[in-house]
Write an enzyme that holds these catalytic residues in place. Structure first.
Site, PDB file in Angstrom:
ATOM      1  CB  ALA A  38     -61.681 -14.762  -0.230  1.00 19.19           C
TER       2      ALA A  38
ATOM      3  N   GLY B 217     -65.737 -16.911   1.186  1.00 19.06           N
ATOM      4  CA  GLY B 217     -65.882 -18.510   0.388  1.00 19.06           C
ATOM      5  C   GLY B 217     -65.539 -19.668   1.909  1.00 19.06           C
TER       6      GLY B 217
ATOM      7  CD  GLU C  63     -69.023 -18.151  -2.396  1.00 21.87           C
ATOM      8  OE1 GLU C  63     -67.625 -18.454  -2.191  1.00 21.87           O
ATOM      9  OE2 GLU C  63     -69.231 -19.112  -3.084  1.00 21.87           O
TER      10      GLU C  63
ATOM     11  CD  GLU D 146     -68.981 -13.783  -0.515  1.00 22.72           C
ATOM     12  OE1 GLU D 146     -69.906 -13.950  -0.236  1.00 22.72           O
ATOM     13  OE2 GLU D 146     -68.278 -15.154  -0.146  1.00 22.72           O
TER      14      GLU D 146
END
Ligand code: NAI
Length: 717
Positions: free
Chosen positions: A61, A100, A103, A123
């Protein structure tokens, strides 16, 4: 953004483009949505490869977007669209796939990684959890125990480990995108039913409850009050016990709680603060971007005691040649052995060959004639250090930087002993020096910007978090520690016990309370320093602080006088099984000693609660932090916070003392300090500092705006 090209006739190649790490900003997410749609609707395209530009798949992110009104397409539906595609999608992972980024890769049907790539879900270190399906897909792919470990620790794995765990399907040493394109061609037209991780059952061990209970207990213990690791366990539990869609709901709810928590804000602040300290400045205006460091290839360490050994190891591990000088033959022999042991253990940990051949030993200071930089770590004795610097100044080639690891002596006083005082800075390491991350680089009034820049750069090379600080008694870290410890002593006088004080601080999140810490580092250290304070010329040109009208607690001195030095003697604020043991046990002797002491001094014990312990110890420390900012000893609040998080066990999820003050509310900190100062007018450290007052009258701006207020304050002085 994301670029789209058709390659090999039927492969839609999507390349993420957002230097330096292709973070998933709003523009990148929009780019992915658009290009995926294009690839899926183009009849010529039979498969898709997603990769990142500049050798990095995706760093996750865009942290800069946190806390703003996030615009652009959200990640979860974007990844679902990829997973639900009727054409195979292959992730080509080079460099890193983090957060992310991983992911996104888990939403693809296949993952191919370069052998040098690193993968992980970090995270948790920002107070969050992987909320784009990471907590639901990873356990389904690699099983609950392995996923729990990766998600709760944020650990990154190598491509080889990722292959072994089953995170990636193939590892290559060749061009990853080429390999992925070939692979995509080979799977075109195949059924994707078995490739959508969200449809997998979650492989669970039979004793699921016991597993989660055990992990939760472990996580709570090591998290010291941090809530993100606990939420990570809860989210993985949802993956193990609920259908995918319900698990995703749980992931979302847990993330919402974390996102709005103060802890996530504190951890994200730490992330940026760590980067901010690299942009150091000196009171004269010199700063990181105007001062060019000189390269250091060969360094010397003088004095191979506790600190010198660790520093030698850290230098050698950073790839430097080191000349290690120790005058005492027995010490030298012991140091050689200890250093090679440390290097071997370090090499084993990092999976590399040890580097003892980079170190040469000598009993003669003449051996340092050709080094680029010297770090002195002899006894904390001004006369001895002066002599050593006079010798160094005569022996070393012109331009050699001369640094001292002193923890209390005046850098400028030492600089006056050498021919070129501008070449001198403090390099204040923390014990054990090859392990502890923090380095205070102390600039004296005569240190040149280049000397500071060189020490900062060397610190970085040694893997340290280096913070440039000004010259004063205790520099930043130890100067703030003094009022903190002082309050702890006063609390004992007023009725507290070491156990009570330590429990309050440890529940707050400190790795160790003040008394357990004092037992570990040795009561004799502070005792010697305090005795030294009374000697003129030792303490940074400052007069002895022990004045008649100021309250002083001799408790630490009284214990040290009895030979109770802490763990090393088996007795201190606690008792230990045997000297050197680390398990602190309550000591009835200490409690009677405190009672006697109070009786002797006419002090009546009162009930003291955790709240008072925290307010008195922490606000006194914070108040000194404001004084340090006011004095221009630290460039900004971030510098102080980084020092406390990396060197003093301050809980990272509370952001550091100055950030914490902002979270509590500056007005409240001020009010409490006023209250305690009124109750204890003979304790100057409790008198609120004028910068704190100034900040409160300026409307308590957030911590990232304090520099402006400080600047204004300085310009008016
Ligand atoms: P130490 O007592 O363990 O070692 C000092 C070493 O210097 C001894 O081996 C001694 O033989 C040697 N030495 C004395 N004179 C010498 C000379 N002229 N040439 C070469 N070697 C000589 O001391 P420690 O704890 O390593 O501390 C060293 C310095 O680091 C002190 O200034 C101390 O204040 C500072 N420091 C110590 C920390 C700690 O936790 N121990 C933390 C941060 C700084």
């Amino acid at each position: 953004m994301a670029q789209y090209t058709l390659v090999s006739g039927s492969v839609g190649l999507i390349t993420l483009h957002n230097p330096p790490v292709n973070a998933l900003s709003a523009a990148v997410r929009q780019g992915i949505v658009d290009t995926v749609e294009r690839a899926l609707s183009d009849p010529k395209v039979k498969s898709v490869v997603i990769c990142g530009q500049n050798g990095v798949f995706c760093g996750g992110a865009d942290i800069k977007e946190f806390g703003t009104n996030m615009s652009g397409p959200p990640l979860v539906p974007m990844i679902h669209t990829i997973e639900a595609a009727n054409k195979p999608v292959v992730a080509a992972i080079e460099g890193s796939a983090l957060g992310g980024g991983l992911e996104l890769a888990l939403g693809c049907h296949y993952r191919i990684a370069h052998s040098k790539a690193r993968l992980g879900l970090p995270e948790v270190s920002l107070g969050l959890l992987p909320a784009a399906g990471g907590t639901q897909r990873l356990p389904r792919l690699i099983g609950v125990p392995a996923a729990l470990h990766l998600i709760t620790t944020g650990r990154r794995v190598t491509a080889a480990e990722a292959l072994q765990l089953g995170i990636v399907d193939q590892v290559t040493d060749h061009n990853t995108v080429d390999v992925a394109v070939k692979f995509a061609l080979s799977v075109e037209g195949r059924s994707l039913d078995a490739r959508c991780i969200s449809t997998y059952p979650c492989p669970c061990p039979s004793d699921l409850d016991a597993l989660f209970e055990g992990v939760m207990q472990k996580v709570r213990q090591s998290a010291r009050g941090a809530i993100a690791p606990v939420a990570c366990v809860q989210a993985v539990r949802a993956a193990a016990t609920l259908p995918y869609t319900q698990g995703m709901e749980q992931e979302k709810e847990l993330m919402a709680t974390l996102f709005t928590s103060g802890q996530a804000r504190a951890l994200q602040y730490c992330f940026f603060a760590q980067r901010a300290v690299d942009r150091w400045s000196m009171p004269g205006g010199a700063r990181w971007d105007t001062s060019k460091p000189r390269p250091v290839h060969k360094a010397a360490v003088i004095g191979l005691g506790t600190m010198g050994r660790g520093i030698t190891v850290a230098l050698a591990e950073a790839g430097l040649s080191v000349v290690a000088v120790e005058t005492e033959e027995k010490q030298l022999m012991e140091a050689k052995q200890a250093i090679s042991g440390m290097l071997e253990r370090g090499a084993k940990r990092h999976g590399v060959a040890p580097a003892p051949d980079r170190i040469s030993y000598s009993q003669n200071i003449q051996a340092v004639a050709d080094v680029d930089l010297v770090i002195e770590a002899v006894f904390e004795d001004m006369a001895l250090k002066k002599k050593v610097f006079q010798q160094l100044s005569a022996v070393c080639k012109a331009g050699t930087f001369l640094c001292t690891n002193t923890s209390a002596l005046d850098i400028d006083h030492l600089a006056s002993q050498i021919r070129n005082p501008e070449l001198m800075v403090g390099m204040h390491f923390f014990a054990p020096a090859h392990v502890m991350k923090l380095l205070e680089v102390v600039y004296g009034p005569r240190s040149s910007p280049q000397a500071v820049a060189t020490a900062m750069q060397l610190g970085k090379k040694m893997g340290k978090v280096s913070v440039a600080v000004g010259n004063c008694q205790g520099f930043v870290g130890n100067r703030m520690l003094k009022p903190y410890i002082e309050q702890a002593f006063f609390l004992l006088e007023e009725g507290a016990t070491p156990e009570l004080v330590d429990r309050a601080l440890e529940e707050f999140g400190f790795a160790m309370g003040v008394f357990r810490m004092s037992d570990l580092s040795g009561l004799d250290v502070g005792w010697k320093v305090r005795k030294g304070e009374a000697e003129p010329g030792v303490a940074s040109g400052q007069p002895a602080r022990i004045q008649q009208d100021h309250r002083y607690s001799p408790l630490g001195d009284l214990l040290a006088e009895q030979g109770r030095f802490g763990q090393k003697t088996g007795r201190g604020w606690y008792q230990y099984d045997k000297p050197g043991s680390r398990v602190a046990m309550s000591d009835p002797w200490l409690h009677s000693f405190l009672e006697e002491y109070r009786a002797q001094h006419g002090l009546v014990a009162r009930r003291i609660d955790h709240q008072e312990v925290l307010e008195r110890c922490l606000y006194a420390l914070i108040n000194e932090g404001f004084r340090i900012l006011e004095d221009g000893i630290a460039a900004g609040p971030e510098d102080i916070d980084v020092i406390y998080v990396f060197g003093y066990g301050w809980p990272r999820h509370r952001g550091g003392p100055m950030f914490y003050a902002g979270m509590v509310g500056l007005a409240k900190v001020l009010e409490k300090l006023e209250h305690y100062h009124q109750a204890h007018p003979d304790v100057p450290h409790l008198q609120p500092c004028s910068l704190l007052r100034r900040l409160v009258t300026s409307g308590s701006p957030p911590v990232n705006r304090w520099r402006e207020v400080i600047k204004k304050l300085h310009s008016q002085l």
